[in-house]
Design a protein around this motif. Sequence first.
Motif, short mmCIF file in Angstrom:
data_model
loop_
_atom_site.label_atom_id
_atom_site.label_comp_id
_atom_site.label_asym_id
_atom_site.label_seq_id
_atom_site.Cartn_x
_atom_site.Cartn_y
_atom_site.Cartn_z
N ASP A 136 42.96 39.23 32.50
CA ASP A 136 43.23 37.80 32.63
C ASP A 136 43.22 37.11 31.27
O ASP A 136 44.00 36.17 31.04
N TYR A 137 42.34 37.56 30.37
CA TYR A 137 42.34 37.01 29.01
C TYR A 137 43.68 37.25 28.33
O TYR A 137 44.25 36.35 27.71
N ARG A 165 41.74 32.03 38.67
CA ARG A 165 41.80 33.43 38.20
C ARG A 165 40.43 33.88 37.72
O ARG A 165 39.55 33.06 37.47
N SER A 166 40.26 35.19 37.60
CA SER A 166 39.00 35.73 37.12
C SER A 166 38.99 35.71 35.59
O SER A 166 39.97 35.31 34.96
N ASN A 167 37.89 36.17 35.00
CA ASN A 167 37.80 36.14 33.54
C ASN A 167 37.61 37.54 32.95
O ASN A 167 36.85 37.75 32.01
N LEU A 198 40.25 29.62 33.03
CA LEU A 198 40.75 30.60 34.00
C LEU A 198 40.19 30.32 35.39
O LEU A 198 40.92 30.41 36.39
N LYS A 199 38.92 29.98 35.47
CA LYS A 199 38.32 29.67 36.77
C LYS A 199 39.00 28.46 37.40
O LYS A 199 39.22 28.41 38.62
N ARG A 207 37.75 29.42 27.44
CA ARG A 207 38.69 30.32 28.11
C ARG A 207 38.25 30.66 29.53
O ARG A 207 39.04 30.57 30.46
N GLY A 208 36.99 31.05 29.71
CA GLY A 208 36.52 31.41 31.04
C GLY A 208 36.58 30.27 32.02
O GLY A 208 36.98 30.43 33.18
N THR A 209 36.19 29.08 31.57
CA THR A 209 36.22 27.89 32.42
C THR A 209 37.65 27.54 32.81
O THR A 209 37.94 27.16 33.95
N ASP A 214 34.80 31.96 22.07
CA ASP A 214 35.61 32.22 23.26
C ASP A 214 36.32 30.95 23.70
O ASP A 214 36.34 30.60 24.88
#
Length: 283
Positions: free
Chosen positions: A127-128, A121-123, A116-117, A112-114, A174
């Motif tokens: 944003d989640y 966008r931020s994490n 969004l980046k 998810r974080g990767t 995640d």
Amino acid sequence: MSSKKSLDASLAKLKERIANTPVKPAPPERRQLPLWPDLDRAIPNHLARSSLFAPIAPGRRKQHDRAEIASRDDVKILFTGKQFDMADCDVFMQALYEAHRAPLGERVIIKRGTFLKAIGRSNGKSDYEWLHEAFRRLFLGAIEIEAKRYKIGGTPKSSGLHLLDSYDHDPETDSYFIKFDPRILSLFDNKEYALIDWDKRKQLHKRVDMAKWIQNYLASHEPGIHRIGLKLLKEWMDYSSPMRKFKEAVGEALGELERPEISTGTRIELSSRREVRAVWVKL
């Protein structure tokens, strides 16, 4: 037994053995999206040239029920679901990128974080939540499309195509597990898709959503000079404000595309028929 009779007997036994040997089914055909460079993202031409993904203002999403969306005359697209915006388009293209090396129909894992980046966008928590809702919109939204070379949906035997076939979140890792319907491959048939320079897309800062829509549209055409009436552009972008505001917004969006060298020579002019049109040179 003569040598001829012996040979005939051996051939007969061989034929019997072949006839009684079970035929192994052929391995399933590996259906996969086209491969494209890692620095690009892809979008089918017919989607890039329509109002399926539109530069709409926040909170202005329409709810459609088999509504025909604005597009060129060479395709008919019906859409059911909550209207997509340009941020949804970024999610869709990044999801295609994550899945384009795997067989269609198989689940693909994404962090998810990767993710969004990758779309700029931020994490954070908001944003989640936003990403989950974007996946949900792509999953619930369905298109029925009739183009020159294919048709999806529109008959009792063929359902609409969900742009995302499934999505599941694993909070422990995640991660998301996403899957695409193999029928989506038809949208890429005959190389009818555009490649989007992803780094340049993330450099857009003014009139971002409209500039992104125009970048999609530009990418679906060959390099060189292009002219298109503002009336059509307004319709394809599903822009509801008056034409004078649209003209100003388009002019700013076209100018923004020149800075990262997506296009040049952009301007608004009158045609010989006194119709207002946009002009640009795709680089």
